[in-house]
Each structure stands twice: as structure tokens, then as C-alpha cells.
Design an enzyme around this catalytic site. Structure first.
Site, PDB file in Angstrom:
ATOM      1  N   SER A 163     -11.867   5.679  65.480  1.00  0.00           N
ATOM      2  CA  SER A 163     -10.746   5.908  66.386  1.00  0.00           C
ATOM      3  C   SER A 163      -9.429   5.937  65.631  1.00  0.00           C
ATOM      4  CB  SER A 163     -10.667   4.764  67.404  1.00  0.00           C
ATOM      5  OG  SER A 163     -11.896   4.578  68.031  1.00  0.00           O
ATOM      6  N   HIS A 167     -14.254  12.618  66.369  1.00  0.00           N
ATOM      7  CA  HIS A 167     -13.919  11.537  67.304  1.00  0.00           C
ATOM      8  C   HIS A 167     -14.270  11.933  68.743  1.00  0.00           C
ATOM      9  CE1 HIS A 167     -10.547   8.860  69.171  1.00  0.00           C
ATOM     10  NE2 HIS A 167     -11.705   8.267  69.199  1.00  0.00           N
TER      11      HIS A 167
END
Ligand SMILES: NC(=O)c1ccc[n+]([C@@H]2O[C@H](COP(=O)([O-])OP(=O)(O)OC[C@H]3O[C@@H](n4cnc5c(N)ncnc54)[C@H](O)[C@@H]3O)[C@@H](O)[C@H]2O)c1
Length: 281
Positions: free
Chosen positions: A118, A139
Site C-alpha cells: 500500500s 496495488h
């Protein structure tokens, strides 16, 4: 040609990532160091696929085929024959660096090693390998089977060819890729986490209850989910880890994690996954 994909880490994100690859026809090798995590991942995937079947979005035969394409392992050593890797272990730099070093040694040299991080620097993860041109951020958003965005992060040394391969792969998965540069938090968490952190400060200072804050953001700002519900959903430990990366990487006190968040994580109140966070589950 990519036909076999390795997914490392079978937690919240890893099981969803494994599921979407298997649903899209890839053979998937899912690895987690903890056998219980693999059992939980299998149960979660079966439940998610069952929901797709219930809603008429997936046939029972396609569900069975997807499950048949999934294999689980407790050792990374099984990833010697994969064509692409997505790493989704805990958001900790040392642990990820260690996994990238091992993946670099185990996998074929042409294989792209991607991370679902993240916030951790893709450039740093790439530098832990001998193939930094083939290291990038992939992601996915939570829950992976439902959310269509994938943020693709280009590290300092990532090659255009690797980015193109990842872009094509996202499209094969039915996802929409958006490219972000390798700065702390990329796009999604650079913007989302300060909002969640501010909502937690508002709870700490008694500005409003979690319910009040979430209701304001849902009804007043048209967010589908309030920031505290979302924080519980993401995992408060994950939120804290991301805020620490933003704080350290950007050096601005505005990213300082709220003391209440630190206290909740220290108490093991991690949100949905621990049964307790801003709400009880
Ligand atoms: N939770 C979210 O909403 C979310 C969203 C987007 C991205 N992410 C990112 O995805 C990654 C995973 O997050 P998560 O929420 O799924 O975490 P999680 O804690 O649910 O799962 C992590 C899993 O990795 C396993 N693991 C840890 N070290 C390992 C190792 N060395 N080898 C193999 N397995 C190992 C753990 O046993 C665990 O099952 C993190 O980088 C996180 O920042 C999370």
C-alpha cells in the site's frame, strides 16, 4: 506468456488476488507461511465464489474450474515454475525485502515480481533483487474480487516493458489499471489515509462518535462507506503501517498517526479481522 501465477501471502488481500487470477483462467500457487492462513483463505475464496454463483454471475462449472486451478503451499520454494508473482504479505519493509530476495533466487530470471504494498517503496524492493527492471507495484483494492481499480506503481528502475505486461494483465483480470509514481502512499493512500487519520483524531478529541463521523461522510459527502468503517475493513494495523510510511517518507507532521490508532493497534483491536475496532464484529 503468463499462465501460472504465484501469490505470496494468503491474508485479506492475497486470497482475493489468488481468486481473481484463478477466475480469469490462470493456474495459481498461493503461498503463506502459516497453514491456518491457507485454510482461512480457501474458506474465504469458496464463500466468495459461492456468492458469485448465487447471484448468477458465475456458473457452478466455472466455480469448480477456478477452485481446481488453485493450489496452496507453505513454502516459497514451490514458485520455481511460475510466470508472474504478486507479493501480499504484511506491510513491513524488512519482511517484504526478505521475500523479494528469496523470490529473486527461486523464480525464473524473466519473471516480474510485483508487490501489493500500500505504501512501501517499489524502488527499495527492486533494489533487493538482481532484476529491479522487473519489480513493480500491483496495488489491488479490498475486496479484490469486487473492486476494479489496480494502482500500478513504476519504481525508479522498472522497465516500460514490465509496466506494459502488468497493464495487459490487469485488463485480462477485468481490472482498470492506473499508473502512479513511486512516492510514499502512491495515489490511493496518499489521499485516503490522511482522511482516515483525521477521522480517528476526531474520535479521540470527542468531536463525534464513530457512527456520527461515518454518517457525516456517507450522507454529507456521498462516500459509500464512512472512514472508520473503512479503516476497520482495511485493518487498523495496516492503516498504522501506511501512515508510518507516509510520515517517515514525506517528513510532514500532518501524516503523524493518531495516538488513538496506535493505542488500538497495541491492544490488538485491529478492526474486522480481530472482531473489534471502531465497531464490534
Ligand atoms: N487490507 C487492505 O485493505 C489492503 C488493501 C490494499 C493493499 N494492502 C496491502 O496488501 C498487503 C497484505 O495485506 P493484508 O491486509 O492482506 O494482510 P494480512 O495480515 O491479512 O495477511 C498477510 C499474510 O501474509 C502472511 N505472511 C507474512 N509474512 C510472510 C512470509 N514471509 N511468507 C509468506 N507469508 C507471509 C501472513 O501469514 C498473512 O496470512 C500489505 O502490503 C498491505 O499493505 C492491504
Amino acid at each position: 506468456m503468463i499462465t501460472r501465477v504465484g501469490v505470496v501471502g494468503a491474508g485479506t488481500m492475497g486470497n482475493g488476488i489468488a481468486q481473481v487470477f484463478a477466475q480469469s483462467g490462470f493456474d495459481v500457487k498461493l503461498c503463506d507461511a502459516i497453514p491456518a492462513a491457507i485454510d482461512r483463505a480457501k474458506a474465504t475464496i469458496e464463500k466468495s465464489l459461492a456468492k458469485f454463483v448465487e447471484k448468477g454471475k458465475l456458473s457452478a462449472a466455472d466455480r469448480d474450474a477456478a477452485l481446481g486451478r488453485l493450489k496452496a503451499f507453505t513454502s516459497l520454494d514451490n514458485l520455481g515454475d511460475v510466470d508472474y508473482v504478486v507479493e501480499a504479505i504484511a506491510e513491513a519493509l524488512d519482511a517484504k525485502t526478505d521475500v523479494f530476495k528469496r523470490l529473486d533466487a527461486i523464480t525464473k530470471p524473466e519473471v516480474i515480481l510485483s508487490s501489493n504494498t500500500s505504501s512501501i517503496s517499489i524502488t527499495v524492493l527492486g533494489a533487493a533483487t538482481k532484476r529491479p527492471d522487473k519489480v513493480l507495484g500491483m496495488h489491488f483494492m479490498n475486496p479484490v474480487p469486487l473492486m476494479t481499480l489496480v494502482e500500478l506503481i513504476r519504481g525508479q528502475a522498472t522497465s516500460p516493458e514490465s509496466m506494459q505486461t502488468a497493464t495487459d494483465l490487469c485488463k485480462t483480470l477485468g481490472k482498470t489499471p492506473v499508473e502512479a509514481a513511486d512516492y510514499p502512499g502512491f495515489i490511493a493512500n496518499r489521499i485516503l489515509m490522511p482522511m482516515i487519520n483525521e477521522a480517528i483524531y476526531a474520535v479521540m478529541e470527542g468531536v463525534g462518535t464513530p457512527e456520527a463521523i461515518d454518517t457525516v461522510m456517507k450522507l454529507g459527502m456521498n462516500h459509500p462507506m464512512g472512514p472508520l468503517t473503512l479503516a476497520d475493513f482495511i485493518g487498523l494495523d495496516v492503516c498504522l503501517a501506511i501512515l508510518n510510511v507516509l510520515h517517515e517518507g514525506l517528513g510532514d507532521p500532518k501524516y503523524r498517526p493518531c495516538p488513538l490508532l496506535r493505542r488500538m493497534v497495541a491492544a490488538g483491536h485491529l478492526g474486522r479481522k480481530s472482531g473489534r475496532g471502531f465497531y464490534s464484529y
